[in-house]
Design a protein around this motif. Structure first.
Motif, PDB file in Angstrom:
ATOM      1  N   LEU A   1      14.190   8.433   4.323  1.00 36.02           N
ATOM      2  CA  LEU A   1      13.159   8.480   3.297  1.00 36.02           C
ATOM      3  C   LEU A   1      11.883   7.873   3.865  1.00 36.02           C
ATOM      4  O   LEU A   1      11.890   6.727   4.329  1.00 36.02           O
ATOM      5  N   ASN A   2      10.799   8.624   3.832  1.00 38.55           N
ATOM      6  CA  ASN A   2       9.512   8.152   4.330  1.00 38.55           C
ATOM      7  C   ASN A   2       8.463   8.203   3.229  1.00 38.55           C
ATOM      8  O   ASN A   2       8.452   9.138   2.420  1.00 38.55           O
ATOM      9  N   VAL A   3       7.603   7.204   3.203  1.00 36.29           N
ATOM     10  CA  VAL A   3       6.509   7.175   2.232  1.00 36.29           C
ATOM     11  C   VAL A   3       5.357   8.013   2.771  1.00 36.29           C
ATOM     12  O   VAL A   3       4.901   7.812   3.899  1.00 36.29           O
ATOM     13  N   VAL A   4       4.899   8.963   1.947  1.00 41.63           N
ATOM     14  CA  VAL A   4       3.789   9.832   2.343  1.00 41.63           C
ATOM     15  C   VAL A   4       2.463   9.189   1.952  1.00 41.63           C
ATOM     16  O   VAL A   4       1.576   8.994   2.772  1.00 41.63           O
ATOM     17  N   LYS A   5       2.339   8.860   0.669  1.00 40.46           N
ATOM     18  CA  LYS A   5       1.126   8.211   0.169  1.00 40.46           C
ATOM     19  C   LYS A   5       1.358   7.766  -1.269  1.00 40.46           C
ATOM     20  O   LYS A   5       2.413   8.009  -1.855  1.00 40.46           O
ATOM     21  N   TYR A   6       0.369   7.113  -1.837  1.00 38.59           N
ATOM     22  CA  TYR A   6       0.418   6.666  -3.227  1.00 38.59           C
ATOM     23  C   TYR A   6      -0.614   7.439  -4.027  1.00 38.59           C
ATOM     24  O   TYR A   6      -1.699   7.767  -3.541  1.00 38.59           O
ATOM     25  N   ARG A   7      -0.244   7.738  -5.273  1.00 35.72           N
ATOM     26  CA  ARG A   7      -1.128   8.540  -6.132  1.00 35.72           C
ATOM     27  C   ARG A   7      -1.439   7.769  -7.417  1.00 35.72           C
ATOM     28  O   ARG A   7      -0.552   7.249  -8.034  1.00 35.72           O
TER      29      ARG A   7
END
Length: 394
Positions: free
Chosen positions: A388-394
């Motif tokens: 699981l990788n974090v892409v970005k925050y929205r």
């Protein structure tokens, strides 16, 4: 620093003169059930905030805060109601961090919390129906409504060029509310929803559901379910049948357990869960790591924030009586005031005792709007090479 220490000591002495009490706070989350893999980290987060406040000696005359755990099961409304009844009538808690899932939260609120005047702050109940539920000013939440999550999901899919989706949802308030929210937002934005189908938790075989979803087609399968129950069963069935190899995972699916169960099989799949970037989250994750648990686990930061809001509201009200402090929750959560991050609860209590205002930012950039709603932000995740990788925050 010396002046601050002297001020803290003076505040503690004055507070101590008022007389300390043992304040019990309930934690009602699903230690068993379809999200049981998330519950330990959620409880640990809430308990860390309670321990931090107790250690400060600055709450209501040096009062101590004691956590009392209860198993809401997440999906059994009767069991959750019985749990909260015990917390309120037998344990005499002065507030509750919980519930965990939307249906049992609604039942506990209406059947126990409201009749007894107990404040509940849920870290994870996200059904849009809770936004308009009559609550006598007793209910708040630190995760945003799924009305917003449906829009965020739509943005993520369209940005990735996905124009058609099949949807399966766990057959309860959470699942239906999220599925409806997504379907409406996605369709309005030009996407095509091929099917919206409920599934029940606890089944050994989901081949019938997977068959119907496959027949309807779609570039992706949205699984608005629970990772420790039917959601995982749907994914396994879809993978084994070759029905879908790309999935969208809403918050009830985003967990270490998802990585553990499926690993490389879901490479390229993605999703989102409530979370905020920034110094508050970083501070909380570091504190959790030092305490020996995973602070990045879904709804764990929100649980810390829920407990912190209850305790700071008590301080601002000068009372542990929920009938009194419920009116201070929105005040301590929002501007104006000194921003407060995880690990700074003693600082917040000092400011409040001195007559100042605090703006609790916490681990999740807390901002309460409307009837105790969290404005909220989301963490977009994606699976690559089994991780699981974090892409970005929205």
């Amino acid at each position: 620093m010396k002046k601050l220490l002297l001020a803290s000591a003076a505040i503690a002495l004055v507070a101590g003169a008022a007389g300390a009490e043992e304040i019990k706070l309930g934690i009602s989350v699903g230690f068993t059930g379809p999200l049981e893999s998330l519950a330990p980290q959620m409880a640990a987060g809430a308990e860390m905030a309670m321990a931090e406040v107790t250690a400060s000696g600055l709450l209501l005359g040096g009062s101590t805060v004691v956590a009392v755990r209860g198993d809401s099961t997440c999906i059994d409304a009767a069991a959750a109601t019985a749990t909260v009844e015990r917390l309120v009538t037998a344990e005499r808690v002065r507030g509750i961090v919980g519930g965990m899932c939307s249906g049992e939260t609604t039942a506990s609120l209406q059947n126990v919390a409201m009749p007894n005047g107990i404040v509940m702050i849920s870290p994870s109940a996200t059904s849009p129906a809770l936004s308009t539920l009559e609550d006598n000013g007793l209910f708040f939440r630190t995760s945003p409504s799924d009305a917003r999550q449906g829009v965020v999901m739509t943005e993520i899919l369209l940005e990735r060029g996905i124009k058609s989706a099949a949807v399966t949802y766990t057959n309860n308030d959470y699942g239906k509310g999220l599925a409806d929210s997504f379907a409406a937002a996605y369709t309005e934005a030009g996407g095509t929803v091929t099917i919206v189908q409920a599934h029940d938790d606890g089944k050994a075989d989901y081949s019938a559901e997977v068959g119907a979803l496959a027949a309807a087609g779609g570039e992706i399968l949205v699984v608005a379910g629970y990772i420790d129950q039917g959601g995982a069963g749907i994914i396994r069935g879809a993978l084994d049948a070759g029905a879908f190899d790309l999935f969208e995972f809403p918050d009830g699916m985003v967990s270490q357990a998802l990585e553990d169960k499926f690993g490389p099989e879901i490479t390229g799949s993605f999703g989102q869960n409530p979370a905020a970037a920034g110094a508050g989250r970083d501070a909380y994750v570091a504190m959790a790591t030092a305490a020996g648990y995973d602070g990045t686990s879904a709804f764990s930061p929100e649980s810390y924030d829920a407990a912190a809001l209850i305790l700071l509201a008590m301080a601002a009200a000068g009372s542990s009586d929920p009938a009194v402090y419920k009116d201070k929750v929105m005040d301590v959560a929002n501007a104006p005031g000194e921003p407060i991050l995880p690990g700074e609860l003693a600082k917040a209590l000092e400011i409040i005792a001195a007559g100042g205002d605090v703006d609790y930012v916490g681990a999740t950039a807390v901002e309460l709007i409307g009837p105790g709603e969290s404005s909220g932000s989301y963490r977009e995740i994606e699976f690559q090479d089994g991780k699981l990788n974090v892409v970005k925050y929205r």
